[in-house]
Write an enzyme that holds these catalytic residues in place. Structure first.
Site, PDB file in Angstrom:
ATOM      1  N   PHE A  22      19.239  79.648  44.436  1.00  0.00           N
ATOM      2  CA  PHE A  22      18.955  80.903  43.739  1.00  0.00           C
ATOM      3  C   PHE A  22      17.460  81.231  43.720  1.00  0.00           C
ATOM      4  CE2 PHE A  22      23.144  79.703  42.419  1.00  0.00           C
ATOM      5  CZ  PHE A  22      23.836  80.900  42.341  1.00  0.00           C
ATOM      6  N   GLU A  23      16.662  80.463  43.032  1.00  0.00           N
ATOM      7  CA  GLU A  23      15.247  80.819  42.908  1.00  0.00           C
ATOM      8  C   GLU A  23      14.408  79.548  42.917  1.00  0.00           C
ATOM      9  OE1 GLU A  23      12.956  84.172  40.421  1.00  0.00           O
ATOM     10  OE2 GLU A  23      13.608  82.496  39.181  1.00  0.00           O
TER      11      GLU A  23
END
Length: 536
Positions: A373-374
């Site tokens: 995701f990040e």
């Protein structure tokens, strides 16, 4: 001579397009952001990265995409005063489904602003757009079949043939019936369709055999665009599947192009395996082969063999330019150097800033290294089997949940990282975090144990890869000699064949900078430069 690979290091699925005397090649970027690499050449010998067109959220958001998903197999073309780029965003890897969404974007110039995408279909991946001489446009893609059966005659159930349907550019949608026009050869796994027209024939090239050592370029032709298509007399235009001794392996997935003088060439992807385990540590790269038309109306390799050559005759007038052995990316320009990419997110300001501290690249620790995701990981491609990378880091971790440093990275289950972190007893330490391909758990190993106490101040970090071996080094900023840390590590796991094998993933190796802060405080880490040097 053309020296293959022409685009070394993770540049797969090459789609080539000529506009006047300018050549462009678009390659897949998978989960790396921005999406699609476009290189330019005037002579087919010297290539320069000129654009990554999918560079904003409205075009591409890959947060949550698994490893080896994201942007697959772009197709670049030019018609009606526009560049057309077709691509797939794949959202699922394992299981019966792929969830592959196909889009079209356009631009007046390759390095200009590309349009927001138009969704075309989601029936399969590897799309292409063919502009016929009568002005009609045709969309092709392989069709993905999630069932244990097929009725197309394809040799592999999931790869259910090549689908053709007309594209209406005014209505911006597909029109008319969709038809399966080609089921592939007995090799199976048919994908990557590209059409071109010559002397009243429609010629179709596809990839078959998967992305590993059985890969091949298959050719067929028909008098009508929707078939039936007859196979090439040799079936496969290019393949190394029966020649394990050849230096360029995994040959497949490419596209035909002609020079203004009518000389014929064909791109293809390839891999350069290292002994003894035949692991392609540079991933899938782009090669170019010369071809010739024979009296039977079929295209053949100019060499007379389907096995791709390392050196190929170039068009007249081409002169190879020397590539520098060492490159210093110093982060002083206030922008991220063109060679670098990051993972998945269209919001890069949350993971790095080239302006927060002048002369440095600042990373903001987010999720763990390997997050889908990040994660703050900014890296460049590995382009040589032997190289050394160096950086200078300043960071102040307060807890062991914060770390930043230098990594040799492929995906969440295949990487080695030298990280600066905090230890309860030793204070600030350098340690190694390794994930040597244990799929799917992604368990970490710590080859340097708790690490080495390093005190305060800036540190210099280095990674040295020599074929299958990796060693990390460090020293206090600007003082003393380099000190090895940890054992020699297996660099070969950072490859397509590492972990669960050759079809388990198919991107490439990077070296770069990372930071994570799983305490949620977004610890900053500043990097002065990244120096990359090819080793003899």
């Amino acid at each position: 001579m053309i020296r293959n690979p022409i685009l070394p290091g993770f540049n797969p699925d090459p789609s080539i397009c000529r506009v006047g005397r300018d050549y462009y090649i678009a390659t897949s970027t998978f989960e790396w952001y921005p999406g699609v690499q476009i290189h330019h050449s005037r002579d087919l010998v010297n290539w320069r990265l000129v654009a990554r067109p999918l560079n904003r959220k409205s075009q591409l958001d890959m947060r949550g995409n698994p490893d080896s998903c994201g942007v697959w197999a772009p197709c670049l073309s030019y018609a009606d005063g526009l560049f057309w780029l077709v691509y797939t965003d794949v959202k699922r890897f394992d299981g019966n489904f792929k969830d592959a969404h196909n889009f079209i974007v356009t631009a007046e110039s390759v390095d200009g602003v590309w349009s927001d995408p138009v969704h075309v279909n989601s029936s399969g991946f590897d799309p292409s757009l063919f502009h016929d001489g009568d002005g009609r446009k045709w969309f092709l893609n392989m069709r993905w079949n999630h069932r244990p059966e097929n009725h197309s005659g394809a040799a592999h159930n999931a790869f259910d043939g090549i689908l053709l349907q007309e594209w209406d550019p005014a209505a911006r949608r597909l029109v008319g019936p969709a038809k399966t026009i080609f089921a592939g050869s007995r090799l199976g796994l048919v994908e990557a369709p590209h059409l071109f027209r010559r002397d009243g024939w429609y010629y179709l090239t596809t990839a078959e055999g998967g992305t590993g050592y059985e890969h091949a370029v298959t050719m067929a032709r028909s008098r009508t665009i929707d078939g039936p298509y007859e196979l090439h007399p040799d079936t496969h235009l290019f393949t190394a599947r029966d020649h394990p001794e050849a230096p360029l392996q995994r040959a497949g997935h490419g596209q035909y192009v002609e020079t203004p003088e009518g000389e014929a060439y064909h791109t293809l992807l390839c891999g350069r395996p290292l002994p003894p385990r035949r692991r392609c540590t540079l991933g899938r790269e782009t090669a170019l082969q010369k071809c010739a038309w024979r009296d039977d109306g079929w295209l053949y390799p100019a060499s007379g063999s389907p096995v791709p050559e390392v050196e190929v005759e170039a068009p007249a007038g081409a002169v190879a330019q020397e590539r520098p052995a060492a490159v210093l990316h110093d982060f002083s320009g206030g922008v991220l150097p063109a060679e670098f990419q990051w993972l998945r997110t269209p919001e890069p300001e949350r993971i790095f800033s080239p302006t927060a501290r002048p002369g440095h690249l600042r990373l903001f620790g987010r999720e763990s290294i390997g997050s889908w995701f990040e994660q703050a990981l900014v890296a460049r491609r590995q382009e040589h089997h032997a190289f050394r990378a160096e950086t200078v880091i300043e960071a102040s971790p307060e807890v062991y949940q914060q770390a930043a440093g230098l990594t040799h990275y492929y995906g969440r289950t295949k990487f080695h990282a030298l990280g600066l972190t905090m230890h309860e007893r030793l204070g600030r330490v350098l340690t190694i975090l390794s994930c040597p391909g244990d799929y799917p758990e992604g368990r970490l190993e710590f080859p340097a144990g708790s690490g080495v106490a390093v005190g305060e101040g800036a540190l210099e970090l280095a990674a040295e890869v020599r074929e299958n071996d990796l060693r990390f080094f460090w020293r206090p900023g600007g003082a003393g000699g380099w000190r090895a840390i940890g054992p020699v590590l297996d660099a070969g796991v950072v490859s397509d064949e590492g972990g669960r094998g050759e079809h388990g993933s198919f991107t490439g190796a990077f070296v770069g900078l990372f930071a994570f802060d799983v305490s949620g405080r977004a610890m900053p880490a500043d990097f002065r430069h990244l120096r990359y040097e090819a080793l003899g």
